[in-house]
Enzyme design. Sequence first.
Site, mmCIF file in Angstrom:
data_model
loop_
_atom_site.group_PDB
_atom_site.id
_atom_site.type_symbol
_atom_site.label_atom_id
_atom_site.label_comp_id
_atom_site.label_asym_id
_atom_site.label_seq_id
_atom_site.Cartn_x
_atom_site.Cartn_y
_atom_site.Cartn_z
ATOM 1 N N GLU A 53 6.005 -17.749 31.149
ATOM 2 C CA GLU A 53 5.590 -19.110 30.287
ATOM 3 C C GLU A 53 5.991 -19.809 30.986
ATOM 4 O O GLU A 53 4.779 -20.556 30.548
ATOM 5 C CB GLU A 53 7.195 -18.936 29.725
ATOM 6 C CG GLU A 53 7.894 -18.323 28.790
ATOM 7 C CD GLU A 53 8.420 -17.013 28.972
ATOM 8 O OE1 GLU A 53 8.525 -17.159 30.634
ATOM 9 O OE2 GLU A 53 8.788 -15.869 28.163
ATOM 10 N N HIS A 56 20.511 -15.982 25.209
ATOM 11 C CA HIS A 56 19.640 -16.242 23.598
ATOM 12 C C HIS A 56 19.826 -16.718 22.210
ATOM 13 O O HIS A 56 18.945 -16.087 21.246
ATOM 14 C CB HIS A 56 18.848 -14.434 23.334
ATOM 15 C CG HIS A 56 18.349 -14.243 24.363
ATOM 16 N ND1 HIS A 56 19.061 -13.243 25.607
ATOM 17 C CD2 HIS A 56 16.544 -13.323 24.390
ATOM 18 C CE1 HIS A 56 18.216 -13.422 26.740
ATOM 19 N NE2 HIS A 56 16.961 -12.707 25.660
#
Lengths: 331, 325
Positions: free
Chosen positions: B60, B129
């Site tokens: 990322e 998450h």
Amino acid sequence: MASKKKSDADAALHKELLHSMILQRRFEEKVAEAYALGKIGGFCHLYIGQEAVSTGILSLLRDDDYVLTTYRDHGQAIVRGMSPRSVMAELFGRIDGCSRGKGGSMHLFDRHVNFLGGHGIVGAHVPMATGVGFAIKYRGGDQVCICFMGEAAVNNGAFHESLNMAGLWRLPVVYVIENNRYGMGTAVDRASSIKDMYKRGDTYSIANAVVDGQDVFAVRDAAQEAIDRARKDYAPTLLEVRTYRFMGHSMSDAASGTYRTKDELEEYRKRDPITLLERRMLADKTLSKSDVAGMEAEIAATVQDSWDFAENSPEPPLEALYEDVYVETTT
Amino acid sequence: MPIITYRDALNQALREEMHRDDRVFLMGEEVGVYNGAYKVSKGLLEEFGEMRVVDTPITELGFTGVGVGSAMVGLRPVIEFMTWNFALLAIDQIVNAAAKMLYMSGGQFPMPMVFRGPNGAALQLSAQHSQAWESWLAHIPGLKVVTPGTPYDAKGLLKSAIRDDNPVIVLEAEMLYNTKGEVPDEDYVIPLGKAELKREGDHCSIITSGKMALVAMQAADQMAKEGIRIDVVDLRTIRPMDVDAITASVRKTNRAVVLEEGWEVCGIGAQVVDYIQRDCFDHLDAPVLRVHQADVPMPYAKAIEKAAKPDVAKTIAAVNKVMYR
């Protein structure tokens, strides 16, 4: 005749290289003076000792190539073609600075010469340079992106993520590790499990080399190879340039005494890149003492002019505070 | 008007904008061959090729920085995060680079780029998450933050985000991808910074955004059966926030509940309440209440996960309280 022309051309080039290096040195000395007088604030990292790296590499670029670097950016900015006036005015925090007084020492930018900063987070600009390489390939161009970084950056994730992508996608980026042996005050052998930084290129199938960073010709030779590889084959290179900074990390630490000895510093000073080049040119008679004196006088005037210009430039007006946060969308 | 899913609305937006401008490209994990972790980018690789629909390694920080660098030299990247939770690895590039490049370069380097992906909780994905990052991102000057709650808004806002010359955060939601709604085939955009009054009423305002707008609408439907008329303001853009829309509603209803998906402390709701107390002080008939996630990491087990999330029942309870019912 042909060889006479070549040697004249060489002599002219060598003088240009010397001029470029001395200009950086005198500029930085002036910056130190201004800092001591409080005319420059914040963090300020001088490039003194590493001039052969910027000069050697950037003297090979085309106008449409790109450069990204760290917060130790004054020397590279000037060599890339930014005016000493605009750099000094930025350091003074004035409206005529290259970044209009918004960036300061660590954030020099000039889009007219594709100088893309001046970045203050160690390693963070390495992915950006990779992105510039991506954009070059996206457009099918033949430019090259040079990414300078210190040797401490190679221990951080941004570096590795970038090299992996550059190796995978074959991007035209030359990653230049300026190994000045210290990441702030931490010696390289206390921070890196690998002492030969360039070997990290092997991990990512990236061509790599190491070169003496105090010898401007050696730097140029190695850089030329890397630049050609990028321009012709869209292939990245990891180039380790071994150099040394003669000053502290920033303006707040002494040149020696804490994390490195005076003896060590003195030893490295014997390989001052400017002295080495001068000596060589004097020996092969492409330079005279009076040439040096003339060059020094002209550079002193340039540097003083940058100071005068900066001092006379206004501070950004208060309304500038809220400018440049967002740009008006025109598309 | 065609009725399509939120996912397909995003896909249309990407496809249309990539046709419109060849500087636009999509980059992220699984966006190409896999057609997107949530199939938002389905078919785009085939249509636009691998230079414009770029599968990345799981990296990322790296690929976000690649986006930043490419934007510096004039491309218009759309960076997809498989979830905004993973974007934390890239937060340096978003906050220190994308949000500041224009300012610290004295206006020389705009960042015409989009960061997008699902935000907030789905079902039983537990602590790492399930987080809603609106307030973190909206805190940063230099960024714009949008939270589309319907397929129509998803297409119109994403298209605006891609055309904007500033870095725009688009917070989608896994729970919204399958929702359906009317979406025109033709080109349209929704201006950034404009709220929408999704339902009109004069008894109480619910100020909300994105996925929570659905919750607010359901709460309003239920309360309508009891004769309570709710004004539902969907902010749609969190930064810049449409303060006029907030104050217009509260001045009309004199009561407000602020509903958000994220945590209470320093949340978006705190900012909304601040605008209300400044601009509507004399109009309020009750203290403004907030509905938000419980102040804990998201648990896995069903019952306590449900207890942690803001929902219709909690929203109705808050409305009843500000109405002294």
